[in-house]
Scaffold this active site. Structure first.
Site, PDB file in Angstrom:
ATOM      1  N   TYR A  59     -12.063  -4.219  12.483  1.00 61.14           N
ATOM      2  CA  TYR A  59     -10.812  -3.479  12.320  1.00 61.14           C
ATOM      3  C   TYR A  59      -9.987  -3.522  13.607  1.00 61.14           C
ATOM      4  O   TYR A  59      -8.772  -3.767  13.572  1.00 61.14           O
ATOM      5  CB  TYR A  59     -11.128  -2.034  11.944  1.00 61.14           C
ATOM      6  CG  TYR A  59      -9.925  -1.184  11.626  1.00 61.14           C
ATOM      7  CD1 TYR A  59      -9.300  -1.250  10.384  1.00 61.14           C
ATOM      8  CD2 TYR A  59      -9.411  -0.302  12.573  1.00 61.14           C
ATOM      9  CE1 TYR A  59      -8.192  -0.463  10.090  1.00 61.14           C
ATOM     10  CE2 TYR A  59      -8.305   0.488  12.293  1.00 61.14           C
ATOM     11  CZ  TYR A  59      -7.704   0.410  11.056  1.00 61.14           C
ATOM     12  OH  TYR A  59      -6.605   1.183  10.772  1.00 61.14           O
ATOM     13  N   ASN A  88       1.816  -2.311   5.437  1.00 63.76           N
ATOM     14  CA  ASN A  88       0.986  -1.136   5.631  1.00 63.76           C
ATOM     15  C   ASN A  88      -0.421  -1.276   5.034  1.00 63.76           C
ATOM     16  O   ASN A  88      -1.339  -0.577   5.458  1.00 63.76           O
ATOM     17  CB  ASN A  88       1.687   0.077   5.006  1.00 63.76           C
ATOM     18  CG  ASN A  88       0.772   1.260   4.834  1.00 63.76           C
ATOM     19  OD1 ASN A  88       0.461   1.966   5.788  1.00 63.76           O
ATOM     20  ND2 ASN A  88       0.324   1.493   3.608  1.00 63.76           N
ATOM     21  N   ALA A 123     -10.141  -5.771  16.007  1.00 67.89           N
ATOM     22  CA  ALA A 123      -9.660  -7.137  16.215  1.00 67.89           C
ATOM     23  C   ALA A 123      -8.459  -7.425  15.327  1.00 67.89           C
ATOM     24  O   ALA A 123      -7.473  -8.047  15.755  1.00 67.89           O
ATOM     25  CB  ALA A 123     -10.782  -8.138  15.934  1.00 67.89           C
ATOM     26  N   VAL A 133      -2.725  -8.371  -1.682  1.00 72.31           N
ATOM     27  CA  VAL A 133      -1.933  -8.816  -0.534  1.00 72.31           C
ATOM     28  C   VAL A 133      -2.573  -9.981   0.211  1.00 72.31           C
ATOM     29  O   VAL A 133      -1.944 -10.564   1.094  1.00 72.31           O
ATOM     30  CB  VAL A 133      -1.668  -7.659   0.453  1.00 72.31           C
ATOM     31  CG1 VAL A 133      -0.733  -6.633  -0.160  1.00 72.31           C
ATOM     32  CG2 VAL A 133      -2.973  -7.015   0.914  1.00 72.31           C
ATOM     33  N   LYS A 163      -6.277  -5.242  14.091  1.00 76.78           N
ATOM     34  CA  LYS A 163      -5.105  -4.482  14.522  1.00 76.78           C
ATOM     35  C   LYS A 163      -4.544  -5.002  15.845  1.00 76.78           C
ATOM     36  O   LYS A 163      -3.326  -4.986  16.050  1.00 76.78           O
ATOM     37  CB  LYS A 163      -5.453  -2.998  14.623  1.00 76.78           C
ATOM     38  CG  LYS A 163      -5.766  -2.359  13.269  1.00 76.78           C
ATOM     39  CD  LYS A 163      -4.630  -2.544  12.266  1.00 76.78           C
ATOM     40  CE  LYS A 163      -4.875  -1.786  10.969  1.00 76.78           C
ATOM     41  NZ  LYS A 163      -3.764  -1.929   9.999  1.00 76.78           N
ATOM     42  N   GLY A 201       0.826  -1.204   0.000  1.00 75.09           N
ATOM     43  CA  GLY A 201       0.000   0.000   0.000  1.00 75.09           C
ATOM     44  C   GLY A 201       0.855   1.247   0.000  1.00 75.09           C
ATOM     45  O   GLY A 201       0.458   2.291   0.529  1.00 75.09           O
TER      46      GLY A 201
END
Length: 255
Positions: A160, A95, A162, A69, A164, A17
């Site tokens: 999101y 990223n 969870a 990815v 991270k 990214g």
């Protein structure tokens, strides 16, 4: 006391990214201190020609590679191409990410899977593809982009948060596995940033006011304010940083 002046001269960095938002700020910041840059960009975006040209104007050897990815076979092939083009990989910045806000009661399983795949599974896939080359070289640095939400959570972002939190735990575990090979693995967990990812939400004045109120400095950060932390962790100045998560978040989370 040593003077901190991180240099990445002739280091080869892969940034997923890396053509937009925080990824672009990281790519540019690394190029400015001597790194060669391999950007991984998603199939739904055009080739970042202007970004590559800008890196070239800095005297940086740079190239972009299209890849999903979350597709292990494609990523393995692209990483092989990077090594063929640049000779090695010294730095990996995981990223790539997505963000949607949906209350759990309204969330479809497909959305949960999409966020977990992009924001967490991809970290596993790309790291696994890169590690054999770092192990062979007896060194390297992996920096995973997490989020302060991995610590504090938030309304409408269970998936999101969870993902991270998983990135933070993944970082600690992988760091212990590969430090014997001279590979340092760390993470960066920013607060909300002024990027394309948050643009739809920043239009909501209430959303923006709530986020600004939750941050000690009273404003969102910018990608250019976070990139130097990533550069530091990639450099020799961070030799004692192993399995750590740094939080450039303006005081949104203090630990």
């Amino acid at each position: 006391m040593a003077h901190l002046n991180p240099k990445l001269t002739d280091k080869v960095a892969v940034v997923t990214g890396g053509g937009r938002g925080l990824g672009w700020s990281i790519s540019k910041a690394m190029a400015q201190v001597g790194a060669k840059i391999a950007i991984i960009y998603p199939p739904f975006e055009p080739y970042p020609e202007k970004k590559i040209e800008e890196l070239h104007s800095l005297g940086c050897q740079a190239k972009a590679y299209e890849a999903d990815v979350t597709d292990s076979q494609i990523i393995k092939k692209r990483i092989q191409e990077v090594v063929a083009d640049f000779g090695r990989i010294d730095i990996l910045v995981n990223n790539a990410g997505k963000l949607y806000e949906t209350p759990l009661i309204e969330m479809e399983e497909q959305e949960w899977n999409e966020i977990l795949d992009t924001d967490l599974k991809s970290v596993f896939i790309v790291s696994k593809a890169v590690l054999p080359y770092m192990i062979e070289a007896k060194g390297g640095a992996i920096i995973n982009i997490a989020s302060q939400l991995g610590y504090k959570g938030g309304v409408g972002i269970t998936h999101y948060s969870a993902a991270k939190a998983g990135v933070i735990a993944f970082t600690k575990s992988l760091a212990q596995e590969v430090i014997q090979h001279g590979i340092r693995v760390n993470a960066v967990a920013p607060g909300p940033l002024v990027t394309d990812m948050t643009a739809p939400y920043r239009k909501d004045k209430d959303w923006l006011a709530q986020r600004e109120k939750s941050i000690a400095i009273g404003r969102l950060g910018t990608p250019d304010e976070v990139a130097p932390t990533v550069v530091f962790l990639a450099s020799a100045d961070a030799s004692l940083y192993v399995g750590q998560t740094l939080l450039p978040n303006g005081g949104g989370v203090m630990i």
